[in-house]
Design an enzyme around this catalytic site. Structure first.
Site, short mmCIF file in Angstrom:
data_model
loop_
_atom_site.label_atom_id
_atom_site.label_comp_id
_atom_site.label_asym_id
_atom_site.label_seq_id
_atom_site.Cartn_x
_atom_site.Cartn_y
_atom_site.Cartn_z
CD GLU A 7 -2.83 -1.38 2.32
OE1 GLU A 7 -2.84 -0.48 3.17
OE2 GLU A 7 -3.50 -2.42 2.42
CD GLU B 212 -3.96 -8.11 1.54
OE1 GLU B 212 -4.88 -7.55 2.18
OE2 GLU B 212 -2.79 -7.68 1.53
#
Length: 533
Positions: free
Chosen positions: A325, A444
């Site tokens: 991220e 994910e």
């Protein structure tokens, strides 16, 4: 003839409506049903690429049913939390691997995907800030009896009075806080001679060359009072005269110490008045370190963590999310402005790139490569299916890193999606990711069914069907749009609904198994996708 025309037109209109509805249904999932009843096939047996799942501690270690599902249906595991910085590093920097090692043992021969070496969340920010110099220590109060609460004016010395009276007052309305203040009644004006009435503090230790702030609250009985500060006992420094009104006002003066032991004096001789002084403070000025010095220390902290983790688990972990991220949703490098901590009390939030800039990702990849040159190294992010600008920025960042010489082997797309996520967005993301030539990991995945947390929501059989369709579509799109040589695998982010990070006290059901470990229709949706159904 008229009757015949009506008969021939109706089917055409009907078909147009059906086609239009089906087109809409494909995109939104509404009323788009399928056959998701096969819950017998072992998931990993249906796939010819690795299928992974995120696991938790202690469930994998102590819950036999949970562990059995993981080992029966999956090839690969990702530790949900136990390879993240805050799970390993204590406030003093000591690393504790006890639980992580136990989880490694519990998965046996299963492949482990390392997650994650660099992130802004779940970091021990206390240790990072303390060790890099970013933590600003609280300045120590150097004044003695600063509120005149201990014995009134004890530890304060009258140097000159010239008819003035200096005492402690506990009269309501005269003190500012607590129960006491210093009261100075000067009946005589000494124009140009503030020193004629002086009260001195006790001496306090100072370091020549360092800066200190002396502050206090003061008011006068009538307007037009005058006061100043001076320092002692030698090499005096003088503050300019301060005009004082009838309500408490804060006066501050910053000095550069020229002695190893300093006093300060209230000088009040110039104007006849009654003065009230309270809440005195003397503190060293603490500056926040910035620039190269901090960056250099953070570089060492980052390098030590990555090197230690990769070396410790290199026999079991053959691939890592090196950076997680890195970008905000607008495709910008994260900093403290676009990625502020959730609250002022948050202690696990540290935005590395705010201090290291674009070198953060580059150095993280270089440290990981140096520790294990054979490991596959990934960059991982979310919303790539819904934020094209972020996806494009991430791909540009990967190109930049590789041009600089970083070893970036793959890109992870998290795919935390909902039942209504755009199919086209998913397809376009995979097409763009495939064009990089890198390995692509669905890292994910989960599918929220109740993203608005409606309290009355229930996961009906039809709702399960919609969820299964979304799982099925994502995996089918991945298999279609990502060349075989680039397919690193699919990882679902959790085992049972009730252990998901999205469970929200029973308001959402994003995974493949219910709380009783039963395979949901979503499970079959995944199986069918691998079977080409």
């Amino acid at each position: 003839m008229k009757k015949i025309r009506i008969k021939t037109l109706l089917p055409a209109v009907f078909l147009m409506l059906v086609y239009s509805s089906c087109t809409k249904m494909k995109e939104t999932g509404i009323l788009n049903t399928g056959n998701y009843t096969d819950t017998a096939t072992v998931l990993k047996d249906a796939a010819d690429i690795p299928v992974g799942v995120a696991i938790d501690y202690p469930a994998m270690v102590s819950n036999a049913a949970y562990s059995a599902i993981v080992k029966r249906d999956f090839d690969r595991v990702t530790f949900g939390n136990l390879m993240k910085h805050s799970s390993i590093v204590g406030n003093t920097g000591v690393m504790n691997f006890t639980n992580t090692d136990a989880l490694v043992t519990a998965v046996g021969s299963m492949d482990i995907f390392g997650h994650t070496l660099g992130w802004h969340s779940q970091q021990n920010a206390t240790y990072i800030k303390d060790s890099s110099g970013l933590t600003v220590p609280a300045a120590v109060e150097l004044a003695t009896n600063p509120g005149f609460e201990v014995g009134g004016i004890n530890n304060w010395s009258v140097f000159n009075s010239n008819g003035a009276t200096i005492s402690a007052s506990s009269v309501a309305g005269e003190f500012r806080t607590g129960t006491t203040c210093m009261k100075v009644v000067n009946p005589t004006a000494w124009p140009g001679n503030q020193w004629r009435v002086q009260v001195s503090s006790a001496a306090f230790a100072t370091t020549p060359g360092k800066q200190y702030v002396i502050s206090y609250y003061v008011k006068a009985a009538t307007g037009g009072g005058s006061i100043r500060l001076s320092t002692g006992p030698t090499s005096a420094q003088y503050q300019g005269d301060q005009t004082i009104g009838t309500t408490y006002q804060l006066v501050s003066w910053q000095i550069t110490a020229n002695l190893s032991s300093t006093t300060f004096l209230f000088d009040m001789g110039q104007v006849a008045n009654t003065y009230y002084i309270d809440d005195v403070s003397v503190k060293e000025v603490i500056t926040v370190p910035t620039g190269a010095a901090v960056a250099a220390k953070l570089d060492v902290i980052l390098g030590n963590y990555i090197t230690t983790m990769v070396n410790r688990y290199k026999t079991k972990v053959k691939a890592w999310d090196v950076i997680n991220e890195l970008l905000d949703d607008n495709g910008n490098l994260r900093n403290n402005t676009n990625s502020p901590a959730p609250s002022t009390t948050t202690t696990d939030w540290f935005v590395w790139s705010n201090y290291l800039g674009r070198d953060y990702a580059y150095k993280a990849f270089k440290y990981a490569e140096a520790a294990d040159p054979t490991a596959l190294l990934f960059i991982n992010d979310y919303n790539l299916e819904s934020k094209p600008v972020k996806l494009d920025s991430l791909i540009k960042m990967v190109t930049e890193l590789k041009t600089r010489g970083a070893k970036v082997d793959g890109i992870g797309t998290q795919l935390h999606i909902t039942r209504n996520t755009s199919y086209d967005g998913i397809d376009q993301m995979f097409i763009k990711l495939a064009a990089t030539g890198l390995k692509i990991h669905v890292s994910e995945m989960d599918v929220r069914m109740n993203p608005n947390a409606v309290a009355t929501y229930s996961l009906t059989a039809m709702e399960e069907n919609y969820q299964a369709k979304m799982y099925n579509y994502v995996i089918a799109s991945y298999l279609k749009n990502i060349p075989k040589s680039q397919q690193y695998g699919i990882t679902v982010w959790g085992v049972t609904d009730n252990t998901s990070w999205l469970y929200n006290s029973g308001k959402d059901f994003p995974l493949l198994y219910n709380s009783n470990y039963g395979r949901k229709q979503a499970y079959t949706g995944v199986v069918n996708a691998f079977k080409g159904l």
